[in-house]
Design a protein around this motif. Structure first.
Motif, PDB file in Angstrom:
ATOM      1  N   LYS A 245       0.839  -1.199   0.000  1.00  0.00           N
ATOM      2  CA  LYS A 245       0.000   0.000   0.000  1.00  0.00           C
ATOM      3  C   LYS A 245       0.877   1.254   0.000  1.00  0.00           C
ATOM      4  N   ASP A 246       0.360   2.328  -0.580  1.00  0.00           N
ATOM      5  CA  ASP A 246       1.040   3.631  -0.609  1.00  0.00           C
ATOM      6  C   ASP A 246       2.502   3.468  -1.020  1.00  0.00           C
ATOM      7  N   VAL A 247       2.676   2.997  -2.225  1.00  0.00           N
ATOM      8  CA  VAL A 247       3.998   2.631  -2.717  1.00  0.00           C
ATOM      9  C   VAL A 247       4.679   3.843  -3.360  1.00  0.00           C
ATOM     10  N   LYS A 248       5.960   3.982  -3.066  1.00  0.00           N
ATOM     11  CA  LYS A 248       6.811   4.938  -3.779  1.00  0.00           C
ATOM     12  C   LYS A 248       7.848   4.120  -4.546  1.00  0.00           C
ATOM     13  N   ARG A 345      20.684   6.378 -13.802  1.00  0.00           N
ATOM     14  CA  ARG A 345      21.803   6.104 -12.893  1.00  0.00           C
ATOM     15  C   ARG A 345      21.311   6.185 -11.455  1.00  0.00           C
ATOM     16  N   PHE A 346      21.859   5.319 -10.619  1.00  0.00           N
ATOM     17  CA  PHE A 346      21.446   5.305  -9.212  1.00  0.00           C
ATOM     18  C   PHE A 346      21.782   6.616  -8.525  1.00  0.00           C
ATOM     19  N   GLU A 347      22.879   7.254  -8.924  1.00  0.00           N
ATOM     20  CA  GLU A 347      23.285   8.503  -8.280  1.00  0.00           C
ATOM     21  C   GLU A 347      22.295   9.637  -8.536  1.00  0.00           C
ATOM     22  N   GLU A 348      21.506   9.535  -9.594  1.00  0.00           N
ATOM     23  CA  GLU A 348      20.560  10.598  -9.942  1.00  0.00           C
ATOM     24  C   GLU A 348      19.201  10.418  -9.278  1.00  0.00           C
ATOM     25  N   LEU A 349      19.042   9.367  -8.494  1.00  0.00           N
ATOM     26  CA  LEU A 349      17.742   9.069  -7.889  1.00  0.00           C
ATOM     27  C   LEU A 349      17.469  10.015  -6.735  1.00  0.00           C
ATOM     28  N   THR A 350      16.363  10.743  -6.794  1.00  0.00           N
ATOM     29  CA  THR A 350      15.958  11.674  -5.735  1.00  0.00           C
ATOM     30  C   THR A 350      14.490  11.439  -5.402  1.00  0.00           C
ATOM     31  N   PRO A 351      14.026  11.894  -4.245  1.00  0.00           N
ATOM     32  CA  PRO A 351      12.606  11.686  -3.873  1.00  0.00           C
ATOM     33  C   PRO A 351      11.625  12.269  -4.886  1.00  0.00           C
ATOM     34  N   GLU A 352      12.031  13.360  -5.568  1.00  0.00           N
ATOM     35  CA  GLU A 352      11.114  13.988  -6.527  1.00  0.00           C
ATOM     36  C   GLU A 352      10.883  13.115  -7.765  1.00  0.00           C
ATOM     37  N   LYS A 353      11.794  12.194  -8.027  1.00  0.00           N
ATOM     38  CA  LYS A 353      11.687  11.366  -9.227  1.00  0.00           C
ATOM     39  C   LYS A 353      10.961  10.051  -8.993  1.00  0.00           C
ATOM     40  N   LEU A 354      10.456   9.831  -7.784  1.00  0.00           N
ATOM     41  CA  LEU A 354       9.755   8.583  -7.472  1.00  0.00           C
ATOM     42  C   LEU A 354       8.307   8.651  -7.939  1.00  0.00           C
ATOM     43  N   GLY A 355       7.801   7.529  -8.401  1.00  0.00           N
ATOM     44  CA  GLY A 355       6.389   7.423  -8.746  1.00  0.00           C
ATOM     45  C   GLY A 355       5.584   6.948  -7.557  1.00  0.00           C
ATOM     46  N   THR A 356       4.299   7.270  -7.537  1.00  0.00           N
ATOM     47  CA  THR A 356       3.448   6.877  -6.413  1.00  0.00           C
ATOM     48  C   THR A 356       2.266   6.060  -6.913  1.00  0.00           C
ATOM     49  N   ALA A 357       1.891   5.066  -6.133  1.00  0.00           N
ATOM     50  CA  ALA A 357       0.734   4.225  -6.437  1.00  0.00           C
ATOM     51  C   ALA A 357       0.065   3.822  -5.129  1.00  0.00           C
ATOM     52  N   GLY A 358      -1.262   3.763  -5.156  1.00  0.00           N
ATOM     53  CA  GLY A 358      -1.996   3.383  -3.946  1.00  0.00           C
ATOM     54  C   GLY A 358      -1.815   1.930  -3.590  1.00  0.00           C
ATOM     55  N   THR A 359      -1.820   1.065  -4.617  1.00  0.00           N
ATOM     56  CA  THR A 359      -1.726  -0.379  -4.377  1.00  0.00           C
ATOM     57  C   THR A 359      -0.858  -1.017  -5.450  1.00  0.00           C
ATOM     58  N   VAL A 360      -0.002  -1.911  -5.016  1.00  0.00           N
ATOM     59  CA  VAL A 360       0.737  -2.787  -5.925  1.00  0.00           C
ATOM     60  C   VAL A 360       0.543  -4.206  -5.412  1.00  0.00           C
ATOM     61  N   LYS A 371       1.750 -15.446 -12.754  1.00  0.00           N
ATOM     62  CA  LYS A 371       1.487 -14.287 -11.899  1.00  0.00           C
ATOM     63  C   LYS A 371       1.645 -13.020 -12.726  1.00  0.00           C
ATOM     64  N   MET A 372       0.901 -11.985 -12.330  1.00  0.00           N
ATOM     65  CA  MET A 372       1.015 -10.673 -12.953  1.00  0.00           C
ATOM     66  C   MET A 372       1.025  -9.630 -11.851  1.00  0.00           C
ATOM     67  N   LEU A 373       1.642  -8.506 -12.145  1.00  0.00           N
ATOM     68  CA  LEU A 373       1.744  -7.432 -11.170  1.00  0.00           C
ATOM     69  C   LEU A 373       0.773  -6.319 -11.556  1.00  0.00           C
ATOM     70  N   VAL A 374      -0.076  -5.930 -10.607  1.00  0.00           N
ATOM     71  CA  VAL A 374      -1.093  -4.909 -10.846  1.00  0.00           C
ATOM     72  C   VAL A 374      -0.727  -3.658 -10.057  1.00  0.00           C
ATOM     73  N   ILE A 375      -0.615  -2.537 -10.773  1.00  0.00           N
ATOM     74  CA  ILE A 375      -0.299  -1.251 -10.138  1.00  0.00           C
ATOM     75  C   ILE A 375      -1.536  -0.372 -10.280  1.00  0.00           C
ATOM     76  N   GLU A 376      -2.210  -0.101  -9.147  1.00  0.00           N
ATOM     77  CA  GLU A 376      -3.498   0.600  -9.169  1.00  0.00           C
ATOM     78  C   GLU A 376      -3.432   1.891  -8.355  1.00  0.00           C
ATOM     79  N   ASP A 377      -4.528   2.684  -8.467  1.00  0.00           N
ATOM     80  CA  ASP A 377      -4.665   3.945  -7.714  1.00  0.00           C
ATOM     81  C   ASP A 377      -3.438   4.830  -7.911  1.00  0.00           C
ATOM     82  N   CYS A 378      -3.096   5.017  -9.176  1.00  0.00           N
ATOM     83  CA  CYS A 378      -1.881   5.767  -9.491  1.00  0.00           C
ATOM     84  C   CYS A 378      -2.133   7.265  -9.400  1.00  0.00           C
ATOM     85  N   LYS A 379      -1.031   8.013  -9.380  1.00  0.00           N
ATOM     86  CA  LYS A 379      -1.122   9.466  -9.334  1.00  0.00           C
ATOM     87  C   LYS A 379      -1.841   9.994 -10.557  1.00  0.00           C
ATOM     88  N   SER A 380      -1.498   9.452 -11.730  1.00  0.00           N
ATOM     89  CA  SER A 380      -2.205   9.798 -12.961  1.00  0.00           C
ATOM     90  C   SER A 380      -3.055   8.596 -13.348  1.00  0.00           C
TER      91      SER A 380
END
Length: 543
Positions: A245-248, A345-360, A371-380
């Motif tokens: 839940k509440d995945v970043k 690159r891992f060095e360029e990873l910042t909190p602003e570049k993370l995606g958000t989803a309500g449920t994965v 098996k399949m992965l479902v990403i729901e309740d997304c920001k967009s």
């Protein structure tokens, strides 16, 4: 005078003879004979596909050279998979593909109409009319038919508050497909998918935001629309959580592995100490990479590349779930849906570049390990996925084609929100209008107008024939009702309900689709009528 191979022969005035290579073995048609040969090839393609027209149309089974079987009644798919050698037949295949690319529906009807136009053109040629006059007459008649369609078209309400009219149009499209046993559900899925991603102000639909995937097993009724992204992957380690839940999420396109030295030289490890130092270096780099991801605040890593068991175990130890081998298009769709940035690159990873989803969550199927992965309740929430189920792969493939057609029709209605009535009603009305216009002409083109009028009747005739009705009797009755009652919604009652008013059946089609069929078919026939000779590249004279 005799000429040997490779020599040049001259007459008494010094002019060279033209010697055609293998001339006695060449067979070339010119003039009207060539045009009739082309017409025959086009008509054969049209007659092959005519039986697939309409809700009672039959399916075709196509077997490829490597034994792959496809069962479909989608015109574009049938023609694409047919092994066609004749050049004109290939043009018919391209005609269907053009209709599919532009509209997505009407791929069978456009070929049937083109075949009927070619048949009528042949009879005009036999009467001594020049092919150019026929082609010009057909073009004028097509313009008359398109103008008539504009005059009888009705406005169509498009609103997020009332989706029922759009669902009925989608049901018309799906009525002739394999999914018709649950075509209300499929129509709702298609309409909801389009309306989720549509921009009604710009009248535009971004198809890249709609993903259609299929999974073998289950019933077709188990198909669903996911307001998010579904990818055919699972967590990289079986002990990682199956639901979050509440995945970043960190969306990464670099592998979880130590950086390799950018050199052409190789590294030889000659002692135990060197090997231990190398292992220590790799472990430190792994720890550093995982720490960079964790410090950014990510709770899930989506990686385009794979990583080995050591990195996988380290991710599990640090409570960082991960998904590996996610394809490029899926990565982009996840980024759009979650509002994240793709990080190289891992060095360029910042909190602003993370995606958000309500449920994965992981979704499992049947008794197998799928098996399949479902990403729901997304920001967009604009990115959607249509998940189709079916008993075997052939059913799923046909369901994908059917839903794609329905999506395309809804998109064309958003672009031009006018409709005409189906079941051949639009063709009959246009046929009567073109025939009436022919009576006003005093030039030779009146014959082409009348022929075009007869060709337009091929679609309702084929619908009636495929439905088990008497074609001529059915068409005569419908033409009589169109003329006497001045109502343009009478069509072929393919479902044998006893009511031929398509308005009461809610059988409607996009005006843009119908106009495109007439225009494309006429353009192709005009092109064929102007080809009076065929030369192959090696059929050239040698001097």
């Amino acid at each position: 005078m005799t000429a040997f191979p490779g020599s040049i022969a001259f007459d008494e005035y010094g002019r060279p003879f033209i010697i055609l290579r293998d001339q006695e073995q060449q067979k070339r048609l010119t003039g009207n004979d060539a045009i009739k040969s082309h017409i025959m090839a086009g008509r054969q393609i049209a007659s092959t596909i005519k039986t697939s027209l309409g809700p009672k149309g039959l399916d075709k089974m196509l077997v490829s050279g490597d034994g792959e079987v496809t069962v479909t009644n989608d015109g574009a798919t049938i023609l694409k998979l047919m092994d066609v050698d004749h050049e004109i037949a290939k043009l018919m295949v391209q005609l269907s593909q053009s209709q599919d690319d532009e509209i997505g529906d009407g791929t069978t009807g456009v070929v049937v109409l083109a075949g009927a136009l070619l048949e009528q053109a042949e009879s005009l040629l036999d009467r001594g009319i020049h092919p150019i006059r026929i082609a010009d007459g057909f073009e004028l008649a097509a313009q008359c038919a398109v103008n008539h369609l504009d005059s009888i078209a009705e406005p169509f309400p498009i609103s997020n508050d009332n989706l029922e009219p759009l669902i009925r149009v989608a049901m018309t499209t799906l009525g002739s497909k394999i999914v018709n046993k649950c075509h209300r559900q499929m129509a709702e899925i298609a309409v909801n998918a389009v309306m989720t991603v549509a921009d009604l102000e710009k009248k535009d639909v971004n198809f890249e935001l709609i993903k259609i995937i299929g999974k073998v097993g289950g019933r077709m009724e188990d198909s669903s629309l996911v307001k998010g992204v579904v990818i055919d992957k699972s967590m990289s380690h079986p002990q990682m959580p199956k639901s979050m839940k509440d995945v970043k999420m960190a969306i990464i396109t670099c592998p979880f592995e130590p950086p390799k030295p950018k050199t052409k030289y190789k590294l030889d490890v000659t002692s135990v100490e060197d090997y231990q130092a190398l292992r220590t270096y790799e472990a430190e780099k792994f720890e550093q990479i995982v720490k960079l991801v964790k410090d950014s605040g990510a709770t899930l890593a989506i990686c385009q590349w794979g990583f080995d068991d050591e990195a996988n175990h380290l991710l599990l130890q640090h409570n960082l779930p991960a998904v590996r081998w996610v394809g490029g298009p899926e990565i982009e769709l996840i980024a759009i849906a979650t509002g994240g940035r793709i990080v190289p690159r891992f060095e360029e990873l910042t909190p602003e570049k993370l995606g958000t989803a309500g449920t994965v969550r992981e979704m499992s199927f049947g008794t197998g390990q799928d098996k399949m992965l479902v990403i729901e309740d997304c920001k967009s929430s604009r990115a959607v996925t249509i998940l189709l189920r079916g008993g075997n792969q052939m059913i799923i493939d046909e369901a994908k084609r059917s839903v794609h057609d329905a999506i395309c029709v809804v998109r064309s209605l958003i672009k031009d929100s006018r409709i005409v009535y189906g079941g051949g009603a639009a063709e009959i009305s246009s046929s009567l209008a073109v025939a009436k216009e022919a009576d006003q002409l005093s030039t030779l083109e009146q014959y082409a107008f009348r022929a075009f009028s007869v060709a337009l009747e091929a679609v309702p005739l084929a619908l009636a024939e495929n439905s088990g009705l008497l074609p001529i009797e059915t068409l005569s009755e419908l033409k009589s009702r169109h003329s006497s009652e001045k109502i343009h919604s009478y069509g072929v009652d393919c479902m044998l309900t006893g009511e031929s008013d398509m308005k009461k059946h809610h059988v409607v089609e996009s005006l843009h689709s119908k106009k495109q069929q007439i225009i494309l078919a006429t353009q192709l026939v005009k092109m064929i009528l102007k080809i009076d000779d065929v030369r192959s590249p090696n059929d050239q004279p040698s001097y």
